[in-house]
Design an enzyme around this catalytic site. Structure first.
Site, mmCIF file in Angstrom:
data_model
loop_
_atom_site.group_PDB
_atom_site.id
_atom_site.type_symbol
_atom_site.label_atom_id
_atom_site.label_comp_id
_atom_site.label_asym_id
_atom_site.label_seq_id
_atom_site.Cartn_x
_atom_site.Cartn_y
_atom_site.Cartn_z
ATOM 1 N N SER A 144 0.839 -1.195 0.000
ATOM 2 C CA SER A 144 0.000 0.000 0.000
ATOM 3 C C SER A 144 0.881 1.255 0.000
ATOM 4 O O SER A 144 1.774 1.381 -0.836
ATOM 5 C CB SER A 144 -0.955 -0.048 1.198
ATOM 6 O OG SER A 144 -1.961 0.928 1.082
ATOM 7 N N ASP A 172 0.665 -4.371 -4.025
ATOM 8 C CA ASP A 172 -0.452 -3.440 -4.223
ATOM 9 C C ASP A 172 -0.074 -2.020 -3.782
ATOM 10 O O ASP A 172 -0.742 -1.411 -2.940
ATOM 11 C CB ASP A 172 -1.696 -3.925 -3.473
ATOM 12 C CG ASP A 172 -2.967 -3.729 -4.307
ATOM 13 O OD1 ASP A 172 -2.863 -3.636 -5.532
ATOM 14 O OD2 ASP A 172 -4.075 -3.677 -3.717
ATOM 15 N N HIS A 248 -7.333 -5.342 -1.415
ATOM 16 C CA HIS A 248 -6.142 -4.618 -0.975
ATOM 17 C C HIS A 248 -5.588 -5.110 0.360
ATOM 18 O O HIS A 248 -4.389 -5.004 0.616
ATOM 19 C CB HIS A 248 -6.485 -3.127 -0.895
ATOM 20 C CG HIS A 248 -5.321 -2.231 -0.658
ATOM 21 N ND1 HIS A 248 -4.266 -2.120 -1.544
ATOM 22 C CD2 HIS A 248 -5.029 -1.391 0.379
ATOM 23 C CE1 HIS A 248 -3.389 -1.243 -1.079
ATOM 24 N NE2 HIS A 248 -3.825 -0.794 0.082
#
Length: 323
Positions: A144, A172, A248
């Protein structure tokens, strides 16, 4: 840079590659050390750390892992244990307090650099005496916003490190809320192959990261600032693999605790499949990438690219672009 050419038989490749998605052969010991704690490490680390190390005597490459925005490093313990079980020392600093996530993107990068610079001074002191960290084989990864921070740290423009990274893996990665609202420092340029990192890069994305969980929250990994753009902007050698049916946060532990864990569950769209399978898949991709670029063994990585169905979950957009 060209990949080493390896041509195993099909049956050998499938058997070998599937093993990266399963727990490795090494028993793993978790070590927790608080910043400033001289009783465990000398000198103590600048940030609290979770370390997952193989217990079998030997010398092992090192992986630095940067957690996502407002998350605890402990939420990744199962993923990091999986990686360590294949013969890697996995280290996850707690870069700031998730309950008070006031650290800026620049702060986050500087903190990560401080931890990296501490490795050569204090990492060895907290490891079991029969374990040696090989800092000439150092990998960098993050999830992230931590993935974005990893890219920024590898670029070397925003913070300097005394050690060099050999490979970068973004899980991600997210650069901000939108193209016009990137987290500082802004590293995405929206020009193909504009990020000159100088090392191989693997980008792991999620198929549901750009989908909203509900009307109360925006997507956790919006288009134009997510894995697709990071991959486009990297120069070869680079890889891209997308966990099509997962979201996510699906590489986190099954039951992240406390209010932070609860918020991570309600803020991002999740897949309907097993998180254990998602962790195995992400962990396997990480291990295959580390073996390729820290150990010059491309068997597993090439086999995944040639036949993505050997992964425990559906992978899409599987690309390996060699320099």
């Amino acid at each position: 840079m060209a990949l080493l050419q390896v041509k195993p038989s099909l049956s050998t490749a499938i058997t070998t590659t599937r093993s990266v998605f399963e727990t490795g052969k090494y028993e793993v010991k978790p070590i927790s050390v608080d910043s400033g704690d001289l009783s465990i490490a000398s000198p103590p680390p600048p940030k609290s750390l979770l370390v997952f190390t193989p217990l079998k005597e030997g010398t092992y490459p090192v992986l630095l892992f940067l957690h996502g925005f407002a998350l605890y490093n402990s939420f990744y313990s199962k993923l990091l244990t999986h990686i360590a079980s294949h013969g890697y020392i996995s280290i996850a600093p707690q870069l700031y307090n998730p309950l008070l996530p006031t650290a800026s993107g620049c702060d986050e990068i500087n903190y990560a650099a401080e931890v990296t610079n501490w490795f050569s001074k204090g990492l060895q002191s907290l490891l079991p005496e029969n374990i040696t960290a090989d800092l000439t084989k150092l990998a960098l990864t993050g999830h992230s916003r931590g993935g974005k921070a990893a890219f920024a740290l590898a670029l070397g423009t925003y913070a300097k490190t005394s050690l060099s990274f050999s490979v970068l893996i973004g899980i991600d990665p997210v650069a901000g809320k939108s193209k016009d609202n990137q987290v500082e420092p802004k590293i995405l340029t929206y020009k193909e192959e504009s990020l000159n990192l100088g090392i191989p890069v693997m980008v792991v994305g999620t198929g549901l990261g750009d989908k909203k969980k509900n009307v109360l929250f925006c997507a956790c990994a919006p288009k134009e600032v997510n894995h697709e753009e990071f991959f486009k902007e990297c120069k070869p050698t680079k890889g891209h693999m997308v966990a099509t049916n997962y979201g996510h946060m699906d590489m986190l532990n099954d039951d992240p605790s406390g209010i932070i864990g609860w918020f991570s569950e309600i803020s991002c769209k999740n897949g309907s499949g097993s998180r254990e399978l998602m962790r195995k898949c992400v962990g396997g991709i990480v291990v295959a990438t580390l073996k390729a670029y820290l150990g010059s063994d491309t068997t597993d990585l090439k086999a995944i690219v040639d036949d993505p169905t050997i992964a425990p979950i559906t992978l899409d957009s599987v690309v390996l672009d060699e320099a």
